[in-house]
Enzyme design. Sequence first.
Site, PDB file in Angstrom:
ATOM      1  N   ASP A  50      26.500  51.567 -35.215  1.00 58.95           N
ATOM      2  CA  ASP A  50      25.839  50.496 -35.954  1.00 58.95           C
ATOM      3  C   ASP A  50      25.867  49.207 -35.141  1.00 58.95           C
ATOM      4  O   ASP A  50      26.928  48.736 -34.752  1.00 58.95           O
ATOM      5  CB  ASP A  50      26.579  50.277 -37.286  1.00 58.95           C
ATOM      6  CG  ASP A  50      25.980  49.141 -38.099  1.00 58.95           C
ATOM      7  OD1 ASP A  50      25.104  49.417 -38.944  1.00 58.95           O
ATOM      8  OD2 ASP A  50      26.368  47.966 -37.888  1.00 58.95           O
ATOM      9  N   TYR A  55      23.988  40.718 -32.949  1.00 53.92           N
ATOM     10  CA  TYR A  55      25.243  40.912 -32.216  1.00 53.92           C
ATOM     11  C   TYR A  55      25.083  40.655 -30.722  1.00 53.92           C
ATOM     12  O   TYR A  55      26.068  40.571 -29.999  1.00 53.92           O
ATOM     13  CB  TYR A  55      25.800  42.334 -32.421  1.00 53.92           C
ATOM     14  CG  TYR A  55      26.005  42.737 -33.860  1.00 53.92           C
ATOM     15  CD1 TYR A  55      25.926  41.795 -34.904  1.00 53.92           C
ATOM     16  CD2 TYR A  55      26.273  44.058 -34.199  1.00 53.92           C
ATOM     17  CE1 TYR A  55      26.101  42.182 -36.221  1.00 53.92           C
ATOM     18  CE2 TYR A  55      26.454  44.444 -35.517  1.00 53.92           C
ATOM     19  CZ  TYR A  55      26.359  43.506 -36.522  1.00 53.92           C
ATOM     20  OH  TYR A  55      26.535  43.887 -37.824  1.00 53.92           O
ATOM     21  N   LYS A  84      19.293  46.116 -36.835  1.00 56.97           N
ATOM     22  CA  LYS A  84      18.978  45.261 -37.985  1.00 56.97           C
ATOM     23  C   LYS A  84      17.996  44.157 -37.617  1.00 56.97           C
ATOM     24  O   LYS A  84      18.059  43.587 -36.529  1.00 56.97           O
ATOM     25  CB  LYS A  84      20.271  44.641 -38.549  1.00 56.97           C
ATOM     26  CG  LYS A  84      21.351  45.664 -38.873  1.00 56.97           C
ATOM     27  CD  LYS A  84      22.585  45.036 -39.490  1.00 56.97           C
ATOM     28  CE  LYS A  84      23.732  46.027 -39.592  1.00 56.97           C
ATOM     29  NZ  LYS A  84      24.505  46.152 -38.364  1.00 56.97           N
ATOM     30  N   HIS A 117      18.677  42.607 -42.257  1.00 54.76           N
ATOM     31  CA  HIS A 117      20.081  42.197 -42.113  1.00 54.76           C
ATOM     32  C   HIS A 117      20.591  41.411 -43.322  1.00 54.76           C
ATOM     33  O   HIS A 117      21.743  41.534 -43.726  1.00 54.76           O
ATOM     34  CB  HIS A 117      20.243  41.361 -40.839  1.00 54.76           C
ATOM     35  CG  HIS A 117      21.627  41.393 -40.267  1.00 54.76           C
ATOM     36  ND1 HIS A 117      21.866  41.414 -38.916  1.00 54.76           N
ATOM     37  CD2 HIS A 117      22.844  41.414 -40.853  1.00 54.76           C
ATOM     38  CE1 HIS A 117      23.186  41.449 -38.708  1.00 54.76           C
ATOM     39  NE2 HIS A 117      23.788  41.448 -39.865  1.00 54.76           N
TER      40      HIS A 117
END
Length: 323
Positions: A50, A55, A84, A117
């Site tokens: 994931d 990120y 996401k 998200h």
Amino acid sequence: MDPKSQRVKLNDGHFIPVLGFGTYAPEEVPKSEALEATKFAIEVGFRHVDSAHLYQNEEQVGQAIRSKIADGTVKREDIFYTSKLWCTSLLPELVRPALEKSLKNLQLDYVDLYIIHSPVPLKPGNKFVPKDESGKLIFDSVDLCHTWEALEKCKDAGLTKSIGVSNFNHKQLEKILNKPGLKYKPVCNQVECHPYLNQSKLLEFCKSHDIVLVAYAALGSQLLSEWVNPNNPVLLEDPVLCAIAKKHKQTPALVALRYQVQRGVVVLAKSFNKKRIKENMQVFDFELTPEDMKAIDGLNRNIRYYDFQQGVGHPEYPFSEEY
């Protein structure tokens, strides 16, 4: 037990492994760590990875996946990869370009799951967290049903196998489920979920609509980041959790993960520590009793580590609802 067979069927016919490897890390962690940790996670048996555009490590995570395919450890279809759609790209015309950007960073042809998200739209642009002079988030206004339609088109185009949401409350889910002309239901809702916030009402709601609940922050959070409330107790030091762990000769972290698996929740375990990554695979090696489960249920106190206080005031802020 073979963890690879531990999968849950999604409402679109695809399968998601019940244990996932989370790759979010604070900015001070070097990106190279995501590469090494993801490679190691796949080596010890994780098949569900994931990540997210937010990120900023999809390049490294993609590299890890590709290197494990290249050396024969796995085939592409063995890996379930989630990305996401970040809040600055919720306008329908920005959805596909955002997914294509993730795919380019990953150097993959498709993702297995693409999710919104968060339901709170932020001002589009190249800043992840757009703020005004006073340091407040700059909100945008987007109809999430239109965002959803753009995700449906990405699925039809084969860029993602499945589509879902994250951090949605039941009313926001209902809005999509009741949308006229809905083509695909969300397969999942990824939310913060752990013994201090067990999300039992949201879980019940999701199960009744054949939507899988995916748990992040399943071990609470020791992270210090702008998203985390620093005043919360440390979940893994909870005496009840520790007592149950001792009884089963397991760690409190494994008990917290096992709790989710037994309630039919897909759970993400996040660690860049090799010993703990390997240890987290042991979630399939033991079982909690009904009494254990009841005791852990009793720990619920609606504590959120990721309360996203900056989003308060937006009409789509998800956490003012009870669930």
